[in-house]
Design a protein around this motif. Structure first.
Motif, PDB file in Angstrom:
ATOM      1  N   THR A   1     -10.617   2.116  -1.993  1.00  0.00           N
ATOM      2  CA  THR A   1     -10.949   3.117  -0.974  1.00  0.00           C
ATOM      3  C   THR A   1     -12.448   3.163  -0.709  1.00  0.00           C
ATOM      4  O   THR A   1     -12.885   3.472   0.403  1.00  0.00           O
ATOM      5  N   GLN A   2     -13.242   2.841  -1.730  1.00  0.00           N
ATOM      6  CA  GLN A   2     -14.699   2.840  -1.550  1.00  0.00           C
ATOM      7  C   GLN A   2     -15.148   1.700  -0.642  1.00  0.00           C
ATOM      8  O   GLN A   2     -16.028   1.873   0.208  1.00  0.00           O
TER       9      GLN A   2
ATOM     10  N   PRO B   1      -4.971  10.766   1.520  1.00  0.00           N
ATOM     11  CA  PRO B   1      -5.182  11.897   0.615  1.00  0.00           C
ATOM     12  C   PRO B   1      -4.699  11.635  -0.807  1.00  0.00           C
ATOM     13  O   PRO B   1      -5.354  12.048  -1.773  1.00  0.00           O
ATOM     14  N   ALA B   2      -3.571  10.953  -0.957  1.00  0.00           N
ATOM     15  CA  ALA B   2      -3.043  10.696  -2.299  1.00  0.00           C
ATOM     16  C   ALA B   2      -3.988   9.817  -3.106  1.00  0.00           C
ATOM     17  O   ALA B   2      -4.185  10.033  -4.309  1.00  0.00           O
ATOM     18  N   PHE B   3      -4.585   8.828  -2.453  1.00  0.00           N
ATOM     19  CA  PHE B   3      -5.549   7.970  -3.140  1.00  0.00           C
ATOM     20  C   PHE B   3      -6.805   8.762  -3.508  1.00  0.00           C
ATOM     21  O   PHE B   3      -7.341   8.622  -4.608  1.00  0.00           O
ATOM     22  N   ALA B   4      -7.266   9.590  -2.593  1.00  0.00           N
ATOM     23  CA  ALA B   4      -8.475  10.383  -2.844  1.00  0.00           C
ATOM     24  C   ALA B   4      -8.266  11.358  -4.001  1.00  0.00           C
ATOM     25  O   ALA B   4      -9.147  11.523  -4.859  1.00  0.00           O
ATOM     26  N   ASP B   5      -7.106  12.013  -4.042  1.00  0.00           N
ATOM     27  CA  ASP B   5      -6.828  12.973  -5.113  1.00  0.00           C
ATOM     28  C   ASP B   5      -6.754  12.275  -6.466  1.00  0.00           C
ATOM     29  O   ASP B   5      -7.282  12.771  -7.470  1.00  0.00           O
ATOM     30  N   TYR B   6      -6.082  11.134  -6.502  1.00  0.00           N
ATOM     31  CA  TYR B   6      -5.943  10.371  -7.745  1.00  0.00           C
ATOM     32  C   TYR B   6      -7.313   9.896  -8.221  1.00  0.00           C
ATOM     33  O   TYR B   6      -7.673  10.055  -9.395  1.00  0.00           O
ATOM     34  N   ALA B   7      -8.097   9.343  -7.317  1.00  0.00           N
ATOM     35  CA  ALA B   7      -9.429   8.865  -7.670  1.00  0.00           C
ATOM     36  C   ALA B   7     -10.310   9.993  -8.187  1.00  0.00           C
ATOM     37  O   ALA B   7     -11.085   9.814  -9.138  1.00  0.00           O
ATOM     38  N   ALA B   8     -10.202  11.167  -7.589  1.00  0.00           N
ATOM     39  CA  ALA B   8     -11.028  12.303  -8.013  1.00  0.00           C
ATOM     40  C   ALA B   8     -10.709  12.710  -9.448  1.00  0.00           C
ATOM     41  O   ALA B   8     -11.615  13.059 -10.222  1.00  0.00           O
ATOM     42  N   ARG B   9      -9.439  12.684  -9.820  1.00  0.00           N
ATOM     43  CA  ARG B   9      -9.069  13.025 -11.197  1.00  0.00           C
ATOM     44  C   ARG B   9      -9.681  12.026 -12.184  1.00  0.00           C
ATOM     45  O   ARG B   9     -10.128  12.395 -13.275  1.00  0.00           O
ATOM     46  N   LEU B  10      -9.679  10.767 -11.805  1.00  0.00           N
ATOM     47  CA  LEU B  10     -10.149   9.736 -12.721  1.00  0.00           C
ATOM     48  C   LEU B  10     -11.671   9.700 -12.827  1.00  0.00           C
ATOM     49  O   LEU B  10     -12.218   9.533 -13.920  1.00  0.00           O
ATOM     50  N   THR B  11     -12.346   9.816 -11.707  1.00  0.00           N
ATOM     51  CA  THR B  11     -13.809   9.733 -11.736  1.00  0.00           C
ATOM     52  C   THR B  11     -14.453  10.953 -12.367  1.00  0.00           C
ATOM     53  O   THR B  11     -15.653  10.936 -12.671  1.00  0.00           O
TER      54      THR B  11
ATOM     55  N   PRO C   1      -6.640   1.660   2.456  1.00  0.00           N
ATOM     56  CA  PRO C   1      -6.912   2.703   3.450  1.00  0.00           C
ATOM     57  C   PRO C   1      -7.232   4.027   2.786  1.00  0.00           C
ATOM     58  O   PRO C   1      -6.861   4.283   1.634  1.00  0.00           O
ATOM     59  N   SER C   2      -7.924   4.872   3.522  1.00  0.00           N
ATOM     60  CA  SER C   2      -8.243   6.211   3.035  1.00  0.00           C
ATOM     61  C   SER C   2      -7.033   7.117   3.256  1.00  0.00           C
ATOM     62  O   SER C   2      -6.650   7.377   4.395  1.00  0.00           O
TER      63      SER C   2
ATOM     64  N   VAL D   1       0.834  -1.206   0.000  1.00  0.00           N
ATOM     65  CA  VAL D   1       0.000   0.000   0.000  1.00  0.00           C
ATOM     66  C   VAL D   1       0.868   1.255   0.000  1.00  0.00           C
ATOM     67  O   VAL D   1       0.575   2.231  -0.709  1.00  0.00           O
ATOM     68  N   ASP D   2       1.940   1.249   0.766  1.00  0.00           N
ATOM     69  CA  ASP D   2       2.833   2.414   0.810  1.00  0.00           C
ATOM     70  C   ASP D   2       3.470   2.678  -0.547  1.00  0.00           C
ATOM     71  O   ASP D   2       3.597   3.833  -0.980  1.00  0.00           O
ATOM     72  N   VAL D   3       3.885   1.614  -1.222  1.00  0.00           N
ATOM     73  CA  VAL D   3       4.479   1.774  -2.551  1.00  0.00           C
ATOM     74  C   VAL D   3       3.447   2.290  -3.547  1.00  0.00           C
ATOM     75  O   VAL D   3       3.732   3.170  -4.373  1.00  0.00           O
ATOM     76  N   LEU D   4       2.225   1.765  -3.473  1.00  0.00           N
ATOM     77  CA  LEU D   4       1.154   2.246  -4.340  1.00  0.00           C
ATOM     78  C   LEU D   4       0.877   3.727  -4.092  1.00  0.00           C
ATOM     79  O   LEU D   4       0.685   4.501  -5.047  1.00  0.00           O
TER      80      LEU D   4
END
Length: 210
Positions: free
Chosen positions: A167-168, A176-186, A173-174, A134-137
């Motif tokens: 994340t959904q 910020p980096a995952f949330a920002d990336y997901a927001a760009r894609l969705t 885990p939730s 997860v950290d590497v991702l």
């Protein structure tokens, strides 16, 4: 007239990844819906994918299964969509596409099944442990706006789907980096089109089942 590209899917499956990739490609396609109990295990579909799982695509008579392979194939088959990597993007494109298909899939699946490898088992499995993966991702999606650089590619469909779903549903885990990336894609039109199609199919199936 039948389309040259056919998607075999179930809307409540990883078939959503393949549909998103096709929508990004801009290709015309037909959809064959399969159910888990019958048609997915029937002889007609097993002749296409002996694993009896979705998604699969058939393009000009050629079968492609496995979501990461489908994403990469579509990028090459429909070059005008600009989903394939440039020379400078190619290393990160393949690196993170297969990191998603390998270590991330293994780590998330094993954790969901309640298996935490020991140090020795982690070396054998190839992903170490869940937290490391997860950290590497997280670092990978933080390095650039998109997984291979400054531009969206087919690798973002696959890696992004894992982040969005993970994340959904809590398999990632939730952060910020995952949330920002997901927001760009969705926010992408193709993602929204694909999601709307599958959401409508899910709602239709649920209504039919009472």
């Amino acid at each position: 007239m039948a389309a040259e590209l056919v998607l075999y899917t179930n809307p409540m499956s990883r078939g959503q990844i393949a549909r998103w990739a096709i929508e990004e490609s801009g290709a015309a396609y037909d959809t064959v819906l399969l159910d888990y109990a019958a048609t997915m295990k029937g002889d007609a579909y097993l002749a296409i994918n002996p694993m009896g799982k979705v998604p699969a695509i058939v393009h000009k008579g050629q079968v492609v299964t496995e979501c990461a392979a489908i994403c990469a194939y579509l990028a090459d088959a429909f070059p005008d969509a600009g989903l394939a990597p440039t020379a400078t993007e190619r290393a990160d494109y393949y690196r993170w596409l297969f990191f998603g298909a390998g270590p991330v899939e293994q780590a998330v699946t094993n954790r969901a099944m309640g298996f935490a490898p020991s140090a020795d088992q982690g070396r054998m499995a190839g992903y170490g442990n869940y937290d490391l993966t997860v950290d590497v991702l997280e670092k990978a999606v933080s390095a650039h706006p998109y997984i291979a650089g400054e531009r969206f590619t087919a690798a973002d469909v696959y890696v992004g789907s894992q982040v969005i779903w993970g994340t959904q549903f809590g398999t990632l885990p939730s952060r910020p980096a995952f949330a920002d990336y997901a927001a760009r894609l969705t926010a992408r039109d193709a993602y929204r089109r694909a999601k709307a199609i599958d959401d409508a199919l899910i709602a239709e199936a649920q209504a039919a089942n009472g």
